[in-house]
Write an enzyme that holds these catalytic residues in place. Sequence first.
Site, mmCIF file in Angstrom:
data_model
loop_
_atom_site.group_PDB
_atom_site.id
_atom_site.type_symbol
_atom_site.label_atom_id
_atom_site.label_comp_id
_atom_site.label_asym_id
_atom_site.label_seq_id
_atom_site.Cartn_x
_atom_site.Cartn_y
_atom_site.Cartn_z
ATOM 1 N N ASP A 214 -1.464 8.520 -1.253
ATOM 2 C CA ASP A 214 -0.445 8.065 -0.307
ATOM 3 C C ASP A 214 0.479 9.231 -0.003
ATOM 4 O OD1 ASP A 214 -1.627 5.618 -0.547
ATOM 5 O OD2 ASP A 214 -0.039 4.718 -1.746
ATOM 6 N N ASP B 299 -2.444 -6.870 4.237
ATOM 7 C CA ASP B 299 -1.393 -6.777 3.238
ATOM 8 C C ASP B 299 -0.575 -8.061 3.263
ATOM 9 O OD1 ASP B 299 -2.292 -4.132 2.992
ATOM 10 O OD2 ASP B 299 -0.880 -3.455 4.521
#
Length: 234
Positions: free
Chosen positions: A9, A131
């Site tokens: 990330d 998500d």
Amino acid sequence: MIEIWPAIDLIDNKSVRLTEGDYGTKEEMQRTPQEAIAFYAQYEQVKRIHIVDLMGALNQKPEETPFIEQLLQQSALPVEIGGGIRSEETIKHYFEKGASYVIVGTKGLQDLPWLAEMTAKYPGKIYLGLDAKGELVAVNGWTETGRQTIYDVVEATNPMAVGGIIYTDISKDGKMAGPNFELTGKLVELSTHPITASGGVRNIEDIKKLEALGVAAAIVGKAANTDVFWEGLA
């Protein structure tokens, strides 16, 4: 055998982890993105590298593109890119630069006809980032939830040519407290596409449990930066 996709990330060209998607919890990882790619490539269970442009997700447009292009050139493994991908132009650009797959989140969830069009043009190459907070879908870098449920999304996308669905339980993400096995298992049963579990994976026991549920792959973030996780795979 379930595949392992380590996560890198990115914020400001650095590998970081967040807890529950909270940008205020940013923690820089010990390995640089370049070091991480080289490290993960030595494990046969690792079939793909998962790279997310975190500021791109938050700002709704790619932010780390030049750096991601460098990482694509370095990686011997297939790479998937997510974060701020909201146009065909961006999708095409990443494919042209060497990405094997791209992940579409907010744009695909909010514009299902567009998602159907893109997956028809690039069958099997676009993954949907699903998500959620509980059973409700979260968008815009996890900052907003609406009335759409994860089950609504699976039903709507079953006829589409997506490569798979990447399901993240935000409440589990970055905590290393285990994935949401219950909801992950439900999605495996309901979806015609492969389900990838993301968020909370701690160890090989979690991986085995996900495999038993029929999960196709597991994205491993914070745990992938620990030696213990990889010793468990040896």
